[in-house]
Structure formats: C-alpha cells, structure tokens
Write a protein that holds these residues in place. Sequence first.
Motif, PDB file in Angstrom:
ATOM      1  N   SER A   1       2.522   1.803  -3.354  1.00 56.09           N
ATOM      2  CA  SER A   1       1.500   2.204  -4.323  1.00 56.09           C
ATOM      3  C   SER A   1       1.168   3.676  -4.166  1.00 56.09           C
ATOM      4  CB  SER A   1       0.244   1.343  -4.130  1.00 56.09           C
ATOM      5  OG  SER A   1      -0.775   1.764  -5.015  1.00 56.09           O
ATOM      6  N   HIS A   2       1.080   4.128  -2.918  1.00 54.30           N
ATOM      7  CA  HIS A   2       0.793   5.546  -2.667  1.00 54.30           C
ATOM      8  C   HIS A   2       1.921   6.433  -3.191  1.00 54.30           C
ATOM      9  CE1 HIS A   2      -0.150   8.946   0.407  1.00 54.30           C
ATOM     10  NE2 HIS A   2      -0.660   9.212  -0.782  1.00 54.30           N
TER      11      HIS A   2
ATOM     12  N   GLN B   1       0.829  -1.205   0.000  1.00 55.39           N
ATOM     13  CA  GLN B   1       0.000   0.000   0.000  1.00 55.39           C
ATOM     14  C   GLN B   1       0.868   1.262   0.000  1.00 55.39           C
ATOM     15  OE1 GLN B   1      -2.267  -0.702   3.576  1.00 55.39           O
ATOM     16  NE2 GLN B   1      -3.952  -1.712   2.473  1.00 55.39           N
ATOM     17  N   TYR B   2       1.922   1.227   0.794  1.00 52.92           N
ATOM     18  CA  TYR B   2       2.828   2.378   0.919  1.00 52.92           C
ATOM     19  C   TYR B   2       3.488   2.696  -0.413  1.00 52.92           C
ATOM     20  CZ  TYR B   2       6.813   5.103   2.730  1.00 52.92           C
ATOM     21  OH  TYR B   2       7.761   6.074   2.963  1.00 52.92           O
TER      22      TYR B   2
ATOM     23  N   THR C   1       1.658   6.980  -6.906  1.00 58.97           N
ATOM     24  CA  THR C   1       0.640   7.940  -7.379  1.00 58.97           C
ATOM     25  C   THR C   1       1.167   9.371  -7.372  1.00 58.97           C
ATOM     26  OG1 THR C   1      -0.300   8.319  -5.177  1.00 58.97           O
ATOM     27  CG2 THR C   1      -1.186   6.467  -6.464  1.00 58.97           C
TER      28      THR C   1
END
Length: 303
Positions: free
Chosen positions: A196-197, A193-194, A200
């Motif tokens: 992926s953020h 998740q980290y 972005t």
Amino acid sequence: MGTIDDWNQYWKENPDSKVLFTEDNGKSISDFEQFWSQNIPNDTEMQSVIDIACGAGALFQSFGDKPFNRKVGLDCSTDALNSLKKNVPDAQVILNKTSNLPKEKLLEFDFIVSQFGIEYLGVDAIKNMPTMMKEGSKFIALCHYKDGHIYSRYKREKEGMESLFEIHAFENALQIANLVATDPNAYEKRAKQYLSHLSTLDNKWCAGSLHFVNGIKQLFLSYKQYAHSDILAWIKGFEQQLGTIYRRVSAICDVALSTSDIKQITSGKYSDSWGVRPFLLKNKELPVAWDLRFNKRVNNEKA
C-alpha cells in the motif's frame, strides 16, 4: 559509473551494449548514424581515427564503411576493449585508467572522436584537447547535454531509485519476507501495508524502480507459489543490481555538460576554432547531446 571496476562489471555483463545508440525497442537510432556519416569523409584510406571512451565499439560500427588506415579505441575498461576487439577485429586498443589523456598517442591521429564518452574525463580534458592534437586534425564529439532528453530520462530514473533507498524498500522487503517462515499472520498484515505504501508513491517509479515494485508485488501477493529462499534471493539480487544501475545513471547525470561548462571549454586561446551546437533527434523536443568539435588548423598554435 563510480569506478573502473563498475565499468568492467558493466561491460562483462553487457559485452555488446549499444544502449545510447538504440531506441527502447533495440533498433538503431539512425540520427546518430547519419551524423557520423555526414561528418566523417569517405576518403580516409590514408588517415587514422581514435575513439575516446570507445566501449564495445558501437561508434566504429556506425561508420564501418569508412576505410580508415588505422582505427584505435581508448577506454578505461579491459572488458570493454576485449569486446571492441571482437566486434571490430581491425581495431587496435589503448587501456587508459586515468583521467589524463595520453597526449603522445593522440598526436598520431587525424580524427579524434567520441560519443557519450569523453565527458566522463571532465571539462578540463575536453578543454585541453586542442593541445593534444596535431596540425590539420579534427575532434568531433557528441556529449551528454544537461537538462536534455537523455539527462531528463536518467534523472527521473535516478530519483525513482533514490525514493526506494529513502524508504528502505529492500531492508523492509527482506524483513517481511522472513515472516513467511516465522509468522504467516504477521506477514499478511505487513505485506499489505508495504505494498500500500509503495502504491502511494506510484508517480515516482520509473524503469528499474518500477521493475522492482512490480516484481515485489507479484512475489508478495503470490508468495505461496515460490520457495522462501527464492524470494529472499530475488530481493537481495535486485538490490545489488539496482545499486550498480544507480551508480551508472548517477554518473550520466553528473557528467552531462551544462551551458556554463560549454562556455568554459570553448573559451580562451582556441575559442575561434571551436564549434558547438545542440544535437536533436527526430520527434524529441529536448536536445539529446552537444555537438562539439575542434579543427586544429596549421596556425592554431600561433593564434
């Protein structure tokens, strides 16, 4: 930089830094050398020169062929002056830890020069330069140009680091890294998740922030290849390093002179004797500096 301690730390870690005199590949920027070669005469055997905010002496080295009778470097950093004495053995040094320049010292010099330095002392210090010069002396400086080439580069770098701070990138990275030892399954999910953020926000990363993003990606994806303590140490060390870089980059952006600053500097009693124009490098669309100079003619005080 925010404090003299920051400058001392910078010069301790980078004793021979010429970062604003060289290209990214480390090669000297010939435009600067040509500028000083053209504006400093050759017949200087009986003349003296002082470099304000001299750093490690890169400016003296750029016109080292000029036979000055006396060369002096002035800086707020003891470590910078120690490097100057090693790099330019025939130079003397003055430690100045205040924003006020020592008038009694400046009055001794035929040339007062500065490259990306005097603006750190503020607009008033530059505006008051004519009152600190002896008759017949010259002041020549290249100062950071707001919205110019260097400013734009560091502004983007600053914004990239601010984006990391805003998303608490270092705190979150440490929390996730600690899961390696306590909850490997949770680690896999949180790390994914980290990263992926961070992806972005790819358009925000630049220089130091990009280095961090690439580094943490390597560590998190290949964490089994590294000792847990090494991962934690890397994150903490990079946070500290980036904090120092951020203060330096912020200072460069803060001291860059705007058009209104230049008008303020060159207005008033000595307006007729100031000269100013943008200084450009080859193949760069934006100005890299202000070319700012003042000649203290004999009749200046009577003007």
